[in-house]
Design a protein around this motif. Structure first.
Motif, PDB file in Angstrom:
ATOM      1  N   VAL A  90      47.388  39.830  12.133  1.00 47.30           N
ATOM      2  CA  VAL A  90      46.547  40.324  13.227  1.00 47.30           C
ATOM      3  C   VAL A  90      45.156  40.606  12.672  1.00 47.30           C
ATOM      4  N   ILE A  91      44.141  40.077  13.351  1.00 41.75           N
ATOM      5  CA  ILE A  91      42.751  40.222  12.927  1.00 41.75           C
ATOM      6  C   ILE A  91      41.940  40.748  14.116  1.00 41.75           C
ATOM      7  N   HIS A  92      41.035  41.674  13.845  1.00 46.96           N
ATOM      8  CA  HIS A  92      40.216  42.271  14.897  1.00 46.96           C
ATOM      9  C   HIS A  92      38.741  41.962  14.666  1.00 46.96           C
ATOM     10  N   THR A  93      38.011  41.711  15.754  1.00 47.52           N
ATOM     11  CA  THR A  93      36.557  41.653  15.676  1.00 47.52           C
ATOM     12  C   THR A  93      35.986  42.594  16.725  1.00 47.52           C
ATOM     13  N   PHE A  94      34.943  43.324  16.339  1.00 41.82           N
ATOM     14  CA  PHE A  94      34.287  44.278  17.231  1.00 41.82           C
ATOM     15  C   PHE A  94      32.842  43.835  17.439  1.00 41.82           C
ATOM     16  N   LEU A  95      32.443  43.687  18.699  1.00 47.05           N
ATOM     17  CA  LEU A  95      31.102  43.197  18.994  1.00 47.05           C
ATOM     18  C   LEU A  95      30.053  44.243  18.609  1.00 47.05           C
ATOM     19  N   GLU A  96      29.047  43.777  17.899  1.00 44.35           N
ATOM     20  CA  GLU A  96      27.936  44.632  17.490  1.00 44.35           C
ATOM     21  C   GLU A  96      26.671  44.128  18.184  1.00 44.35           C
ATOM     22  N   THR A  97      26.443  44.580  19.413  1.00 47.59           N
ATOM     23  CA  THR A  97      25.230  44.243  20.146  1.00 47.59           C
ATOM     24  C   THR A  97      24.633  45.527  20.699  1.00 47.59           C
ATOM     25  N   ASP A  98      23.379  45.468  21.052  1.00 44.95           N
ATOM     26  CA  ASP A  98      22.732  46.647  21.612  1.00 44.95           C
ATOM     27  C   ASP A  98      23.425  47.094  22.891  1.00 44.95           C
ATOM     28  N   ALA A  99      23.815  46.122  23.730  1.00 51.71           N
ATOM     29  CA  ALA A  99      24.451  46.454  25.007  1.00 51.71           C
ATOM     30  C   ALA A  99      25.789  47.151  24.799  1.00 51.71           C
ATOM     31  N   VAL A 100      26.584  46.669  23.853  1.00 55.64           N
ATOM     32  CA  VAL A 100      27.889  47.267  23.592  1.00 55.64           C
ATOM     33  C   VAL A 100      27.720  48.650  22.960  1.00 55.64           C
ATOM     34  N   ARG A 101      26.793  48.772  22.033  1.00 60.51           N
ATOM     35  CA  ARG A 101      26.558  50.076  21.415  1.00 60.51           C
ATOM     36  C   ARG A 101      26.156  51.115  22.464  1.00 60.51           C
ATOM     37  N   ALA A 102      25.323  50.715  23.412  1.00 60.28           N
ATOM     38  CA  ALA A 102      24.855  51.651  24.436  1.00 60.28           C
ATOM     39  C   ALA A 102      25.955  52.022  25.419  1.00 60.28           C
ATOM     40  N   GLY A 154      29.419  51.762  24.826  1.00 64.41           N
ATOM     41  CA  GLY A 154      30.645  52.305  24.237  1.00 64.41           C
ATOM     42  C   GLY A 154      31.295  51.332  23.275  1.00 64.41           C
ATOM     43  N   GLU A 155      30.946  51.435  21.992  1.00 63.43           N
ATOM     44  CA  GLU A 155      31.447  50.476  21.000  1.00 63.43           C
ATOM     45  C   GLU A 155      32.788  50.863  20.400  1.00 63.43           C
ATOM     46  N   ALA A 156      33.285  52.057  20.705  1.00 64.23           N
ATOM     47  CA  ALA A 156      34.551  52.510  20.126  1.00 64.23           C
ATOM     48  C   ALA A 156      35.700  51.607  20.546  1.00 64.23           C
ATOM     49  N   SER A 157      36.671  51.484  19.659  1.00 63.32           N
ATOM     50  CA  SER A 157      37.862  50.693  19.960  1.00 63.32           C
ATOM     51  C   SER A 157      38.676  51.357  21.069  1.00 63.32           C
ATOM     52  N   ILE A 158      39.270  50.545  21.917  1.00 63.07           N
ATOM     53  CA  ILE A 158      40.162  51.045  22.962  1.00 63.07           C
ATOM     54  C   ILE A 158      41.430  51.591  22.303  1.00 63.07           C
ATOM     55  N   VAL A 188      44.078  36.873  17.021  1.00 61.90           N
ATOM     56  CA  VAL A 188      42.722  37.389  16.895  1.00 61.90           C
ATOM     57  C   VAL A 188      42.409  38.229  18.131  1.00 61.90           C
ATOM     58  N   CYS A 189      42.105  39.505  17.913  1.00 63.09           N
ATOM     59  CA  CYS A 189      41.784  40.444  18.993  1.00 63.09           C
ATOM     60  C   CYS A 189      40.279  40.659  18.996  1.00 63.09           C
ATOM     61  N   GLN A 190      39.619  40.179  20.033  1.00 66.02           N
ATOM     62  CA  GLN A 190      38.158  40.131  20.045  1.00 66.02           C
ATOM     63  C   GLN A 190      37.580  41.070  21.114  1.00 66.02           C
ATOM     64  N   GLY A 191      36.830  42.059  20.678  1.00 66.68           N
ATOM     65  CA  GLY A 191      36.085  42.884  21.614  1.00 66.68           C
ATOM     66  C   GLY A 191      36.891  43.860  22.445  1.00 66.68           C
ATOM     67  N   PHE A 192      37.919  44.456  21.861  1.00 68.84           N
ATOM     68  CA  PHE A 192      38.671  45.479  22.601  1.00 68.84           C
ATOM     69  C   PHE A 192      37.956  46.820  22.414  1.00 68.84           C
ATOM     70  N   GLN A 193      36.885  46.986  23.165  1.00 67.20           N
ATOM     71  CA  GLN A 193      36.007  48.153  23.044  1.00 67.20           C
ATOM     72  C   GLN A 193      35.813  48.828  24.395  1.00 67.20           C
ATOM     73  N   ARG A 194      35.536  50.123  24.340  1.00 65.30           N
ATOM     74  CA  ARG A 194      35.521  50.930  25.554  1.00 65.30           C
ATOM     75  C   ARG A 194      34.440  50.514  26.543  1.00 65.30           C
ATOM     76  N   ALA A 195      33.408  49.861  26.066  1.00 64.33           N
ATOM     77  CA  ALA A 195      32.333  49.415  26.958  1.00 64.33           C
ATOM     78  C   ALA A 195      32.854  48.561  28.113  1.00 64.33           C
ATOM     79  N   PHE A 196      33.969  47.872  27.902  1.00 66.86           N
ATOM     80  CA  PHE A 196      34.466  46.929  28.896  1.00 66.86           C
ATOM     81  C   PHE A 196      35.474  47.538  29.877  1.00 66.86           C
ATOM     82  N   ILE A 197      35.911  48.771  29.617  1.00 68.18           N
ATOM     83  CA  ILE A 197      36.915  49.366  30.507  1.00 68.18           C
ATOM     84  C   ILE A 197      36.464  50.680  31.131  1.00 68.18           C
TER      85      ILE A 197
END
Length: 217
Positions: free
Chosen positions: A76-88, A90-94, A35-44
């Protein structure tokens, strides 16, 4: 019963007992799940309010683990966080973590991935499969998903060197990472990427056949 000894049932996290009753129906034949959780550009992204130094440092090892899962035929399963903070931020996948055509993906609006009904339904029949959780979603999402998985009696573990978090609320990044590890170890649900690398290849995966809520990448 078969047990998780070196070179025997290594698909089961160290210290666990294989749920199969004998070697004839050993769950070596059960396909592991990553399970791949939250691999989004907001974090990098440098300058992002959600930027995590550990995410930047551990990105390569996470890519290697995902590559191992794919080449070994895991689910392999992916989850993408949908929150206001992540959207603001960078919610795109890495790059490198985009779902493949046969990989299910979900938009995670709750703290736990299991709060997404379709994710919960997908994991429900996999109670014998070893499930490995990695991601940049942070202590809240990782911990909630782990505990919800254990409550459902799933064989779920956190890959403790393949998770990341950012310091917040007066708690530093290293302390938050240590808290994830302590929780996982306390639940007998901690594993390292090095231990996972010893797993035997699984049978080829069956196409997921379901795609839930298009991620933005």
């Amino acid at each position: 019963a078969c047990r998780s000894l070196p070179h025997q049932c290594t698909h089961v996290p160290l210290g666990r007992t294989c749920p199969a009753s004998n070697t004839d129906n050993c769950c070596m034949m059960i396909q592991p799940v990553l399970v791949c959780q939250g691999f989004q550009r907001a974090f990098i992204e440098p300058g992002s309010p959600l930027y995590s130094a550990s995410a930047a440092l551990r990105r390569t090892s996470c890519e290697q683990l995902l590559r191992l899962a794919r080449t070994s035929g895991w689910t392999v399963i992916h989850t993408f966080l949908e929150t206001d903070a992540v959207r603001a931020a960078g919610e795109a996948s890495i790059d490198g973590f985009n779902p493949k055509p046969t990989e299910a993906y979900f938009q995670q609006t709750g703290l736990s991935a299991f709060a997404t009904p379709d994710f919960d339904r997908l994991l429900f029949p996999l109670d014998l499969s070893p499930i490995f959780l990695m991601g940049f979603a942070g202590i809240g999402a990782v911990s909630a998903t782990l505990l919800d998985g254990l409550e459902r009696r799933l064989n779920i573990s956190v890959v403790i060197d393949a998770v990341a978090d950012a310091g917040a609320h007066g708690v530093g990044e290293n302390d938050r990472l240590a808290a994830i590890e302590v929780l996982a170890r306390s639940c007998d649900s901690a594993v390292t990427s090095l231990e996972i690398a010893t797993l035997s290849p699984a049978p080829p995966p069956v196409a997921a056949g379901r795609y839930i809520s298009q991620p933005r990448y």
